[in-house]
Design a protein around this motif. Sequence first.
Motif, PDB file in Angstrom:
ATOM      1  N   HIS A  34       0.822  -1.212   0.000  1.00 22.11           N
ATOM      2  CA  HIS A  34       0.000   0.000   0.000  1.00 22.11           C
ATOM      3  C   HIS A  34       0.851   1.254   0.000  1.00 22.11           C
ATOM      4  N   GLY A  35       2.027   1.175   0.600  1.00 21.60           N
ATOM      5  CA  GLY A  35       2.911   2.329   0.621  1.00 21.60           C
ATOM      6  C   GLY A  35       4.361   1.904   0.635  1.00 21.60           C
ATOM      7  N   VAL A  36       5.218   2.755   0.049  1.00 21.00           N
ATOM      8  CA  VAL A  36       6.660   2.517   0.008  1.00 21.00           C
ATOM      9  C   VAL A  36       7.346   3.584   0.854  1.00 21.00           C
ATOM     10  N   VAL A  37       8.167   3.160   1.805  1.00 25.04           N
ATOM     11  CA  VAL A  37       8.886   4.070   2.699  1.00 25.04           C
ATOM     12  C   VAL A  37      10.319   4.199   2.204  1.00 25.04           C
ATOM     13  N   ASP A  38      10.700   5.379   1.698  1.00 25.94           N
ATOM     14  CA  ASP A  38      12.060   5.514   1.192  1.00 25.94           C
ATOM     15  C   ASP A  38      13.020   5.869   2.327  1.00 25.94           C
ATOM     16  N   LYS A  39      14.288   5.970   2.009  1.00 24.32           N
ATOM     17  CA  LYS A  39      15.292   6.159   3.056  1.00 24.32           C
ATOM     18  C   LYS A  39      15.219   7.534   3.714  1.00 24.32           C
ATOM     19  N   SER A  40      14.573   8.489   3.065  1.00 20.27           N
ATOM     20  CA  SER A  40      14.411   9.811   3.681  1.00 20.27           C
ATOM     21  C   SER A  40      13.224   9.860   4.620  1.00 20.27           C
ATOM     22  N   GLY A  91      18.081  -5.460   1.964  1.00 18.49           N
ATOM     23  CA  GLY A  91      17.776  -6.633   2.763  1.00 18.49           C
ATOM     24  C   GLY A  91      18.920  -7.611   2.862  1.00 18.49           C
ATOM     25  N   ASP A  92      20.158  -7.089   2.674  1.00 23.12           N
ATOM     26  CA  ASP A  92      21.324  -7.964   2.747  1.00 23.12           C
ATOM     27  C   ASP A  92      22.001  -7.934   4.106  1.00 23.12           C
ATOM     28  N   GLY A  93      21.408  -7.192   5.051  1.00 19.85           N
ATOM     29  CA  GLY A  93      21.999  -7.081   6.373  1.00 19.85           C
ATOM     30  C   GLY A  93      23.099  -6.051   6.456  1.00 19.85           C
ATOM     31  N   LYS A  94      23.457  -5.438   5.320  1.00 20.54           N
ATOM     32  CA  LYS A  94      24.505  -4.419   5.281  1.00 20.54           C
ATOM     33  C   LYS A  94      23.958  -3.043   4.911  1.00 20.54           C
ATOM     34  N   ASP A  95      22.925  -3.027   4.097  1.00 21.77           N
ATOM     35  CA  ASP A  95      22.318  -1.756   3.691  1.00 21.77           C
ATOM     36  C   ASP A  95      21.760  -1.061   4.935  1.00 21.77           C
ATOM     37  N   PRO A  96      22.147   0.185   5.193  1.00 22.15           N
ATOM     38  CA  PRO A  96      21.736   0.836   6.442  1.00 22.15           C
ATOM     39  C   PRO A  96      20.250   1.192   6.463  1.00 22.15           C
ATOM     40  N   TRP A  97      19.744   1.354   7.676  1.00 27.36           N
ATOM     41  CA  TRP A  97      18.377   1.814   7.909  1.00 27.36           C
ATOM     42  C   TRP A  97      18.470   3.193   8.573  1.00 27.36           C
ATOM     43  N   PRO A  98      18.386   4.276   7.814  1.00 33.84           N
ATOM     44  CA  PRO A  98      18.461   5.614   8.415  1.00 33.84           C
ATOM     45  C   PRO A  98      17.352   5.820   9.439  1.00 33.84           C
ATOM     46  N   GLU A  99      17.630   6.621  10.460  1.00 34.16           N
ATOM     47  CA  GLU A  99      16.637   6.872  11.496  1.00 34.16           C
ATOM     48  C   GLU A  99      15.376   7.487  10.914  1.00 34.16           C
ATOM     49  N   ALA A 100      15.519   8.336   9.875  1.00 37.21           N
ATOM     50  CA  ALA A 100      14.329   8.943   9.261  1.00 37.21           C
ATOM     51  C   ALA A 100      13.402   7.872   8.694  1.00 37.21           C
ATOM     52  N   GLN A 101      13.974   6.811   8.153  1.00 35.44           N
ATOM     53  CA  GLN A 101      13.178   5.722   7.590  1.00 35.44           C
ATOM     54  C   GLN A 101      12.514   4.903   8.695  1.00 35.44           C
ATOM     55  N   LEU A 102      13.271   4.590   9.742  1.00 36.86           N
ATOM     56  CA  LEU A 102      12.694   3.851  10.864  1.00 36.86           C
ATOM     57  C   LEU A 102      11.602   4.665  11.550  1.00 36.86           C
ATOM     58  N   ASP A 103      11.808   5.976  11.650  1.00 37.61           N
ATOM     59  CA  ASP A 103      10.806   6.850  12.249  1.00 37.61           C
ATOM     60  C   ASP A 103       9.521   6.821  11.429  1.00 37.61           C
ATOM     61  N   VAL A 130      23.071   0.863  28.078  1.00 42.61           N
ATOM     62  CA  VAL A 130      23.911   1.565  27.103  1.00 42.61           C
ATOM     63  C   VAL A 130      23.263   2.915  26.792  1.00 42.61           C
ATOM     64  N   PRO A 131      23.990   4.028  26.927  1.00 38.43           N
ATOM     65  CA  PRO A 131      23.382   5.343  26.647  1.00 38.43           C
ATOM     66  C   PRO A 131      22.868   5.439  25.221  1.00 38.43           C
ATOM     67  N   LYS A 132      21.759   6.150  25.050  1.00 41.81           N
ATOM     68  CA  LYS A 132      21.151   6.335  23.745  1.00 41.81           C
ATOM     69  C   LYS A 132      22.068   7.147  22.835  1.00 41.81           C
ATOM     70  N   VAL A 133      22.385   6.595  21.666  1.00 41.52           N
ATOM     71  CA  VAL A 133      23.226   7.297  20.696  1.00 41.52           C
ATOM     72  C   VAL A 133      22.502   7.516  19.372  1.00 41.52           C
TER      73      VAL A 133
END
Length: 288
Positions: free
Chosen positions: A74-80, A134-146, A285-288
Amino acid sequence: MATPLTADKLLAALRAEGVKVIEYKSWRTHNRNSRGAWGPVNGVMIHHTASTGTAASVDLCYDGYAGLPGPLCHGVVDKSGTVYMVGHGRANHAGSGDRAVLDRLIAETPPYKPTVNNTDGNARMYGFEAVNLGDGKDPWPEAQLDAIERVSAAICRAHGWTAGSVLGHLEWQRGKVDPRGFDMTTMRERVERRLKVSPGARPAAPRFEPFPGADFFRRYPRSPIVTAMGRRLVAEGCSAYAQGPGPQWTVADKNSYAKWQRKCGFTGADADGWPGRVSWDRLKVPKV
């Protein structure tokens, strides 16, 4: 169970949660309803696209490919963190999954662990694809996770669901690995925190780094989380470092963490140096 949100109500819910939304082509009428029902709905499913680039990924999810017509979600979430709406109605995203998982989803009682694929999921869930190899190496930017957090919370809020109504494709269909690169339990915790505040607001950031999942460390990541963890291990008198700690996970980190596990009272395989949720939460562990 719930009747799917109309396109207008879905869009309004996402925007009220602070999601940046782009309406792509004829998304409001783009669906696979001719092939079966959509609804009643019971949850929100998160995927990764296994592709790169926003434009190519959005086109893929809208059009589909040979043997699997779009929409693929239904929707695509890009890295931004921008969400492109590509369909409304039945979509080819969930496939067949485990009826026992559906029962737990209806009851909003994770964790979800599929063992058979015997139930149509396309009829019962919203689906969002996040742009990632989805290779375990491509990063997940915080903006995307948010954005994933906000999308999930928006739909849960609109239906009166809890965070237990959010799951990953791998938690529904046996044999799937997506989304790979972040932990769905941690994502549900984020959604739960967001649901406790008004729409559009940002929940107060936790003081400590949430457990990033066991797979995170087994991929030998390079991350500021590793540095912060190492500093806490040193502070707890559990250092096995000749130098550092630094951002790259190494054998020294593993050996140091094993010392911490033994300090916590773990033995044997439970003190093998691979972080687990209980010992991680105790380390603070402190939040980074």
